[in-house]
Enzyme design. Structure first.
Site, PDB file in Angstrom:
ATOM      1  N   GLU A 156      50.438  41.011  29.414  1.00 19.09           N
ATOM      2  CA  GLU A 156      50.758  41.311  30.802  1.00 19.09           C
ATOM      3  C   GLU A 156      49.673  40.777  31.740  1.00 19.09           C
ATOM      4  O   GLU A 156      48.490  40.820  31.422  1.00 19.09           O
ATOM      5  CB  GLU A 156      50.955  42.825  30.965  1.00 19.09           C
ATOM      6  CG  GLU A 156      52.215  43.269  30.218  1.00 19.09           C
ATOM      7  CD  GLU A 156      52.478  44.766  30.231  1.00 19.09           C
ATOM      8  OE1 GLU A 156      53.652  45.127  30.120  1.00 19.09           O
ATOM      9  OE2 GLU A 156      51.531  45.570  30.336  1.00 19.09           O
ATOM     10  N   CYS A 180      43.093  54.600  27.348  1.00 16.95           N
ATOM     11  CA  CYS A 180      43.704  53.314  27.709  1.00 16.95           C
ATOM     12  C   CYS A 180      44.966  53.046  26.900  1.00 16.95           C
ATOM     13  O   CYS A 180      44.973  53.172  25.675  1.00 16.95           O
ATOM     14  CB  CYS A 180      42.701  52.186  27.484  1.00 16.95           C
ATOM     15  SG  CYS A 180      43.372  50.547  27.856  1.00 16.95           S
ATOM     16  N   CYS A 215      44.488  45.140  21.683  1.00 21.54           N
ATOM     17  CA  CYS A 215      43.029  45.292  21.804  1.00 21.54           C
ATOM     18  C   CYS A 215      42.500  45.943  20.539  1.00 21.54           C
ATOM     19  O   CYS A 215      43.144  46.822  19.967  1.00 21.54           O
ATOM     20  CB  CYS A 215      42.685  46.145  23.018  1.00 21.54           C
ATOM     21  SG  CYS A 215      40.909  46.201  23.394  1.00 21.54           S
ATOM     22  N   CYS A 243      44.834  39.791  37.705  1.00 19.35           N
ATOM     23  CA  CYS A 243      44.241  40.554  36.601  1.00 19.35           C
ATOM     24  C   CYS A 243      44.830  39.965  35.314  1.00 19.35           C
ATOM     25  O   CYS A 243      46.035  40.057  35.088  1.00 19.35           O
ATOM     26  CB  CYS A 243      44.594  42.024  36.761  1.00 19.35           C
ATOM     27  SG  CYS A 243      44.019  43.043  35.401  1.00 19.35           S
ATOM     28  N   CYS A 267      45.290  49.745  36.080  1.00 24.71           N
ATOM     29  CA  CYS A 267      44.261  49.698  35.027  1.00 24.71           C
ATOM     30  C   CYS A 267      44.622  50.620  33.881  1.00 24.71           C
ATOM     31  O   CYS A 267      44.942  51.784  34.087  1.00 24.71           O
ATOM     32  CB  CYS A 267      42.924  50.193  35.559  1.00 24.71           C
ATOM     33  SG  CYS A 267      42.092  49.090  36.644  1.00 24.71           S
ATOM     34  N   CYS A 295      39.431  52.857  23.200  1.00 24.85           N
ATOM     35  CA  CYS A 295      39.215  53.779  24.323  1.00 24.85           C
ATOM     36  C   CYS A 295      40.402  54.745  24.390  1.00 24.85           C
ATOM     37  O   CYS A 295      41.550  54.315  24.500  1.00 24.85           O
ATOM     38  CB  CYS A 295      39.086  52.997  25.625  1.00 24.85           C
ATOM     39  SG  CYS A 295      37.825  51.711  25.552  1.00 24.85           S
TER      40      CYS A 295
HETATM   41  N1  SAH Z   1      38.138  45.662  27.783  1.00 28.37           N
HETATM   42  C1  SAH Z   1      37.663  45.420  29.105  1.00 28.37           C
HETATM   43  C2  SAH Z   1      38.731  44.997  30.091  1.00 28.37           C
HETATM   44  C3  SAH Z   1      40.058  45.744  30.124  1.00 28.37           C
HETATM   45  S1  SAH Z   1      40.145  47.343  30.833  1.00 28.37           S
HETATM   46  C4  SAH Z   1      36.930  46.638  29.613  1.00 28.37           C
HETATM   47  O1  SAH Z   1      36.957  47.671  28.973  1.00 28.37           O
HETATM   48  O2  SAH Z   1      36.270  46.548  30.641  1.00 28.37           O
HETATM   49  C5  SAH Z   1      39.941  47.271  32.550  1.00 28.37           C
HETATM   50  C6  SAH Z   1      39.408  48.573  33.136  1.00 28.37           C
HETATM   51  O3  SAH Z   1      40.398  49.619  33.150  1.00 28.37           O
HETATM   52  C7  SAH Z   1      38.242  49.153  32.339  1.00 28.37           C
HETATM   53  O4  SAH Z   1      37.234  49.578  33.200  1.00 28.37           O
HETATM   54  C8  SAH Z   1      38.872  50.340  31.643  1.00 28.37           C
HETATM   55  O5  SAH Z   1      37.927  51.295  31.248  1.00 28.37           O
HETATM   56  C9  SAH Z   1      39.815  50.833  32.699  1.00 28.37           C
HETATM   57  N2  SAH Z   1      40.859  51.734  32.204  1.00 28.37           N
HETATM   58  C10 SAH Z   1      41.383  51.796  30.970  1.00 28.37           C
HETATM   59  N3  SAH Z   1      42.356  52.733  30.919  1.00 28.37           N
HETATM   60  C11 SAH Z   1      42.441  53.273  32.153  1.00 28.37           C
HETATM   61  C12 SAH Z   1      43.280  54.267  32.742  1.00 28.37           C
HETATM   62  N4  SAH Z   1      44.221  54.869  32.040  1.00 28.37           N
HETATM   63  N5  SAH Z   1      43.092  54.565  34.053  1.00 28.37           N
HETATM   64  C13 SAH Z   1      42.162  53.900  34.782  1.00 28.37           C
HETATM   65  N6  SAH Z   1      41.356  52.953  34.289  1.00 28.37           N
HETATM   66  C14 SAH Z   1      41.492  52.633  32.976  1.00 28.37           C
END
Ligand code: SAH
Length: 347
Positions: free
Chosen positions: A95, A122, A115, A108, A340, A119
């Protein structure tokens, strides 16, 4: 050559293209022409490369193929955000999101299919990592969003964030190669200062990226400056201590003189105490940095709930009182799961 032995032409460097043309008795400058079609015009068809003779195009089509990443499905949010499901040549889907604000259009982009990190908050982490994207597949996402911005907003793409699916620093060679193609004059010619690489925090790779001297910006997904808490919500991070991350960030700053952005979501009962705020303030003071407080986007896991406005204000006040720049990043495209952490190929 038959179809099975056709090479992906976008895997060739300019030098390799030059060698190819020399090897078939053509002049070297043909390589530059093809390179421009591929990386400046984002051409997906060898036959449309009209600065080459018909015969030469036919020869190229015998030897090479282009494996494009193409829009599979496009969804538009009420706020103007567009989420693209982008289909890769092997059927995998990633995406990419176009995020318009008053003055900017930000792309973006994804760096991996799925991945490998875990986390807890996420949606992408719930998908298995299938494979890394090629640099061409990353550039295709950028070119696609640039054309959408021109079509719907009548202006070119202005910014790129590697905040889509995947961990860019775990697809290092494609990341670097794509940035070179996006910023090179022979490619899309965009300014590296408008590109942000976001990482969950892999110290060795942060240092390596600093050494490349690419002039891009770096963001680090911190979410907690308390070791055991961060390890709980980002389990992979047990391998990398906050101290080690800090060292790599200071190395980054020394080399690039560019401040780090900490991405930080505040959750109810997880990182909403005074202790959490103080830890963040202390951490920020150890490296030139600023903080983006990101709104939490629900992924249907009841463990994580956005903290109250009150707590966010406490964070803002205390960071500001300590001279740390803080911004609250409101969510975009939430109604279409484009925000995000919501990218998860729901279709
Ligand atoms: N792997 C990289 C890039 C992808 S995530 C990273 O971790 O930075 C992009 C951003 O979205 C990251 O800061 C991540 O922590 C955040 N993120 C992930 N899940 C989220 C959610 N459910 N709500 C808000 N931000 C989130």
């Amino acid at each position: 050559m038959n179809k099975d032995t056709k090479k992906d032409i976008r895997k060739l460097s300019l030098e390799q293209l030059q060698d190819y043309f020399t090897s078939i008795g053509e002049q070297k400058f043909r390589a530059k022409q093809v390179y421009e079609w591929l990386w400046n015009k984002n051409s997906h068809s060898l036959s449309e490369m009209t600065s080459l003779s018909k015969n030469l195009r036919a020869k190229l089509e015998q030897d090479f193929e282009i494996l494009p990443a193409q829009v599979h499905k496009m969804q538009k949010s009420n706020d103007g955000t567009i989420k693209n499901a982008v289909k890769l040549h092997d059927g995998n889907v990633v995406e990419s999101v176009m995020i318009p604000t008053e003055k900017r259009t930000t792309a973006c982009v994804s760096s991996q299919v799925g991945c490998s990190l875990d986390c807890e908050f996420c949606a992408t982490a719930k998908l298995e990592r299938m494979r890394n994207l090629t640099s061409a597949e990353i550039v295709d996402q950028v070119a696609l969003i640039d054309s959408q911005s021109r079509e719907y907003l009548e202006r070119p793409l202005s910014n790129i964030v590697f905040m889509g699916m995947g961990e860019p620093l775990l697809n290092y060679s494609s990341l670097i190669d794509s940035i070179q193609k996006i910023t090179s004059e022979k490619g899309l010619g965009m300014s590296p200062k408008r590109i942000t690489v976001s990482t969950s925090g892999i110290p060795k790779m942060i240092q390596k990226l600093a050494d490349e001297n690419l002039k891009v910006k770096l963001a680090l997904s911190l979410h907690s400056a308390i070791e055991h808490k961060r390890n709980k919500i980002m389990p992979f991070s047990v391998k990398f201590s906050l101290e080690e991350i800090l060292d790599s960030l200071n190395y980054w700053y020394q080399k690039t003189k560019s401040r780090i952005t900490f991405e930080y979501v505040v959750w109810k009962g997880i990182n909403d105490s005074q202790e959490d705020i103080s830890a963040l303030v202390r951490y920020c003071k150890k490296v030139p940095s600023k903080v983006n407080l990101i709104q939490y986007n629900d992924i249907g896991d009841s463990t994580f709930r956005q903290a109250s406005r009150n707590v966010i204000d406490n964070y803002i006040n205390q960071l500001e009182r300590n001279g740390i720049v803080v911004k609250v990043r409101r969510s975009r495209g939430e109604d279409i799961d484009a925000a995000c952490g919501q990218l998860a190929n729901k279709e």
